[in-house]
Design a protein around this motif. Sequence first.
Motif, PDB file in Angstrom:
ATOM      1  N   ASP A   1       0.839  -1.196   0.000  1.00 49.89           N
ATOM      2  CA  ASP A   1       0.000   0.000   0.000  1.00 49.89           C
ATOM      3  C   ASP A   1       0.877   1.250   0.000  1.00 49.89           C
ATOM      4  O   ASP A   1       0.912   2.031   0.955  1.00 49.89           O
ATOM      5  CB  ASP A   1      -0.929  -0.009   1.227  1.00 49.89           C
ATOM      6  CG  ASP A   1      -1.957   1.099   1.170  1.00 49.89           C
ATOM      7  OD1 ASP A   1      -2.536   1.444   2.217  1.00 49.89           O
ATOM      8  OD2 ASP A   1      -2.188   1.633   0.065  1.00 49.89           O
TER       9      ASP A   1
ATOM     10  N   GLN B   1     -10.760  -0.761  -4.042  1.00 53.07           N
ATOM     11  CA  GLN B   1      -9.510  -0.920  -3.292  1.00 53.07           C
ATOM     12  C   GLN B   1      -9.831  -0.762  -1.813  1.00 53.07           C
ATOM     13  O   GLN B   1     -10.351   0.269  -1.385  1.00 53.07           O
ATOM     14  CB  GLN B   1      -8.468   0.125  -3.703  1.00 53.07           C
ATOM     15  CG  GLN B   1      -7.204   0.020  -2.841  1.00 53.07           C
ATOM     16  CD  GLN B   1      -6.061   0.863  -3.334  1.00 53.07           C
ATOM     17  OE1 GLN B   1      -6.123   1.403  -4.433  1.00 53.07           O
ATOM     18  NE2 GLN B   1      -5.011   0.984  -2.521  1.00 53.07           N
ATOM     19  N   ASN B   2      -9.545  -1.805  -1.084  1.00 53.08           N
ATOM     20  CA  ASN B   2      -9.846  -1.760   0.347  1.00 53.08           C
ATOM     21  C   ASN B   2      -8.790  -0.982   1.121  1.00 53.08           C
ATOM     22  O   ASN B   2      -7.674  -0.798   0.656  1.00 53.08           O
ATOM     23  CB  ASN B   2      -9.914  -3.188   0.900  1.00 53.08           C
ATOM     24  CG  ASN B   2     -11.291  -3.772   0.692  1.00 53.08           C
ATOM     25  OD1 ASN B   2     -12.276  -3.051   0.676  1.00 53.08           O
ATOM     26  ND2 ASN B   2     -11.348  -5.095   0.535  1.00 53.08           N
TER      27      ASN B   2
ATOM     28  N   SER C   1      -5.945  -0.555   3.633  1.00 48.77           N
ATOM     29  CA  SER C   1      -4.889  -1.552   3.858  1.00 48.77           C
ATOM     30  C   SER C   1      -4.960  -2.092   5.286  1.00 48.77           C
ATOM     31  O   SER C   1      -5.473  -1.456   6.204  1.00 48.77           O
ATOM     32  CB  SER C   1      -3.519  -0.923   3.614  1.00 48.77           C
ATOM     33  OG  SER C   1      -3.284   0.085   4.587  1.00 48.77           O
ATOM     34  N   LYS C   2      -4.415  -3.290   5.409  1.00 44.71           N
ATOM     35  CA  LYS C   2      -4.371  -3.896   6.733  1.00 44.71           C
ATOM     36  C   LYS C   2      -3.271  -3.216   7.526  1.00 44.71           C
ATOM     37  O   LYS C   2      -2.141  -3.064   7.061  1.00 44.71           O
ATOM     38  CB  LYS C   2      -4.091  -5.390   6.588  1.00 44.71           C
ATOM     39  CG  LYS C   2      -5.167  -6.105   5.780  1.00 44.71           C
ATOM     40  CD  LYS C   2      -4.892  -7.578   5.744  1.00 44.71           C
ATOM     41  CE  LYS C   2      -5.917  -8.366   4.920  1.00 44.71           C
ATOM     42  NZ  LYS C   2      -6.869  -7.615   4.156  1.00 44.71           N
TER      43      LYS C   2
ATOM     44  N   THR D   1      -2.546  -4.180   0.822  1.00 50.90           N
ATOM     45  CA  THR D   1      -3.944  -4.024   0.475  1.00 50.90           C
ATOM     46  C   THR D   1      -4.298  -4.920  -0.710  1.00 50.90           C
ATOM     47  O   THR D   1      -3.418  -5.487  -1.356  1.00 50.90           O
ATOM     48  CB  THR D   1      -4.236  -2.541   0.138  1.00 50.90           C
ATOM     49  OG1 THR D   1      -5.633  -2.386  -0.094  1.00 50.90           O
ATOM     50  CG2 THR D   1      -3.482  -2.125  -1.120  1.00 50.90           C
TER      51      THR D   1
END
Lengths: 421, 421
Positions: A274, A298-299, A301-302, A308
């Motif tokens: 990301d 687009q999620n 990011s963790k 991501t």
Amino acid sequence: MALVVQKYGGSSVATAERIRRVAERIVETKKQGNDVVVVVSAMGDTTDELLDLAQQVNPTPPPREMDMLLTSGERISNALVAMAISSLGAQAQSFTGSQAGVITTSSHGSAKIIDVTPGRVRSALDEGKIVLVAGFQGVAQDTKDITTLGRGGSDTTAVALAAALKADVCEIYTDVDGVYSADPRIVPDAKRLETVSFEEMLELAACGAKVLMLRCVEYARRYNTPVHVRSSYSTKPGTLVAGSMEDIPVEEAILTGVAHDRSEAKITVVGLDDKPGYAAKVFRAVADAEINIDMVLQNVSKVDTGKTDITFTLPRELGPLGVEKLTKLKDEIGFTDLLYDDHIGKVSLVGAGMKSHPGVTATFCESLSNAGINIELISTSEIRISVLCRDTELDDAVRALHAAFDLGGDEEAVVYGGTGR
Amino acid sequence: MALVVQKYGGSSVATAERIRRVAERIVETKKQGNDVVVVVSAMGDTTDELLDLAQQVNPTPPPREMDMLLTSGERISNALVAMAISSLGAQAQSFTGSQAGVITTSSHGSAKIIDVTPGRVRSALDEGKIVLVAGFQGVAQDTKDITTLGRGGSDTTAVALAAALKADVCEIYTDVDGVYSADPRIVPDAKRLETVSFEEMLELAACGAKVLMLRCVEYARRYNTPVHVRSSYSTKPGTLVAGSMEDIPVEEAILTGVAHDRSEAKITVVGLDDKPGYAAKVFRAVADAEINIDMVLQNVSKVDTGKTDITFTLPRELGPLGVEKLTKLKDEIGFTDLLYDDHIGKVSLVGAGMKSHPGVTATFCESLSNAGINIELISTSEIRISVLCRDTELDDAVRALHAAFDLGGDEEAVVYGGTGR
């Protein structure tokens, strides 16, 4: 006296008998005092038959020759319609796309109309003739080769001619009664729309409605050419595609229809860094392969990994190509996995009304949830909400939405209130 | 390096499989180091099918539209052959008759080639390409409309191109092995001719031989373009139509073949005044109806009545028209009766040899008499004897003559001596 451009599709001219009926309709229009220009597609399945013949002699036929081949179909049907008109005592003359002044880019098989200079058409009209123009074709501006316009090209030819001739209307005759609030084969109480704005029709076409091709509607909107979609088997009025949604008074703006699309596939790039530039690399790789991307997700990011996932949709026939291109770039871009899913369906609700009516999105999601359908991805525009679901659930999704917004039968579409989109 | 023009008929390209075989033959010719131009007819029965479709929409189709329609057939076949050639790794480009510079009169359906200006063909050849040209069509010099050339027009296109490009040979590929001494279906021991002079081929074609159309042979003779008639199903040499009979040494001049024709009818004007001008009125009336007269017989008038009969032949399909025109003039011209006979057959013996060998006519008549066949009318030229008989006796007549002059099998044709023609 009006100038009317009419377009008849392949099934409308599939046999000598149908050609004669179409000729009667054309002559009737002329007798009402109009100037008439007619665009005719190839008879029945001619185009597909020619494509098949081509495949048999060469699995990868040269594009220039393919266009020389395919354009014969429209040449045949237009000459026959001109003959039929002549047998009814009226004068007719047929022109190829090139003779009618349809100038295009040189992309064989998917050429775009650059300009229309219909001088010979205008002269023939002034001589009192009914003019036939072969659809789906033109001549390339630079090479002077004959080109074809891609699927739905005859509709585009008709609208482009109507725009260039400043016609009063462009009538597209097809085998359905008009534009419906949903596909009547899926939704039994789907309603024929009386009018649709250009922008709403654009969304419907972009989201899978096949009655008019996107390029044709874009052209109509750009030149403000009204398009009347009608059945060639009856004289009932169809659907008039005209006007801008900006001109619709707020209180009259409604929801128009539900479109569906089974032609896409979904790719998910998993575990992408990301950081700036990495998503761009993904999209650049896909764009370089000349693949158009539709929906994107687009999620966030963790937090722990800083990675991501990006999900996007593309035409299904290009799915394997997209996977191939991205796989090659795995090391360079650096992602952990590539997921491919070609069992998706896309369902969309379209309507100028959603601009001004809060709560549409909520109702949308609730109705799908009540029908047991899982939403996998959402994408919206000012007048459209689209979601992805399983392709096996697509028909149910269409029906659920159509019912939830009361788009069917004799009832006006009711837009539910709510607390904002 | 030679320039070869090849022409393939409709049955040679009737299916995708045959198209590929033709493409292989073309590429092979190119690989031998030649420049190759190919003229292709429409696939199989396409032209007849299009004619039939046209009839269904309009029993009397406008000629301009008919040509727009029919020319699609050649467009299709040429594009497919170009594709097939391309799949074999060679470069090919197809042109319509118009694009190839075939300029014609404006008689739709029976246009005549005025000129051939093959600039684009020449350029494509110089780029190393195999060039395809749609046969049977051109563009009218004055109206710029697309025209078709009438039956056998693809052969004429090929020869005209060969002449304009100064080709070394024009190969006409067909479904027979060459030109025969008689129709092999009637005469089992008919022999394939190795060579035929232009003049003899002209006579054979004019007298009913269908392997090459008259117009095509006229063109070949005028420009001295050798024409090689061959089978598209084998690589055997066929018949070379070349050279003038004037160049054949007297001692080598022989009889070439027997042609037959069932396509004519006979009209007899009975009891015409045998005074100057009356026969002319008969022929003028027929000519004004654009009917070509073939054979003519005017008997010596009867001494007591001062009247005479005139008999002539014409194409059978125009028979009724001829009768109609003359009947209208009965009072003006003044004849007692009009007889119409459409059960005639015409058989002809052709050969440069008859110029120099007396007795041919005698042998001719004797052999028919011996076969019990009555001669109804005789017409001759320097190298041809034609007679009319009953159509039911035509096959026997052909066989009788072929045998009488030993035209068959392995034997040379023997010309009987005699006391003069």
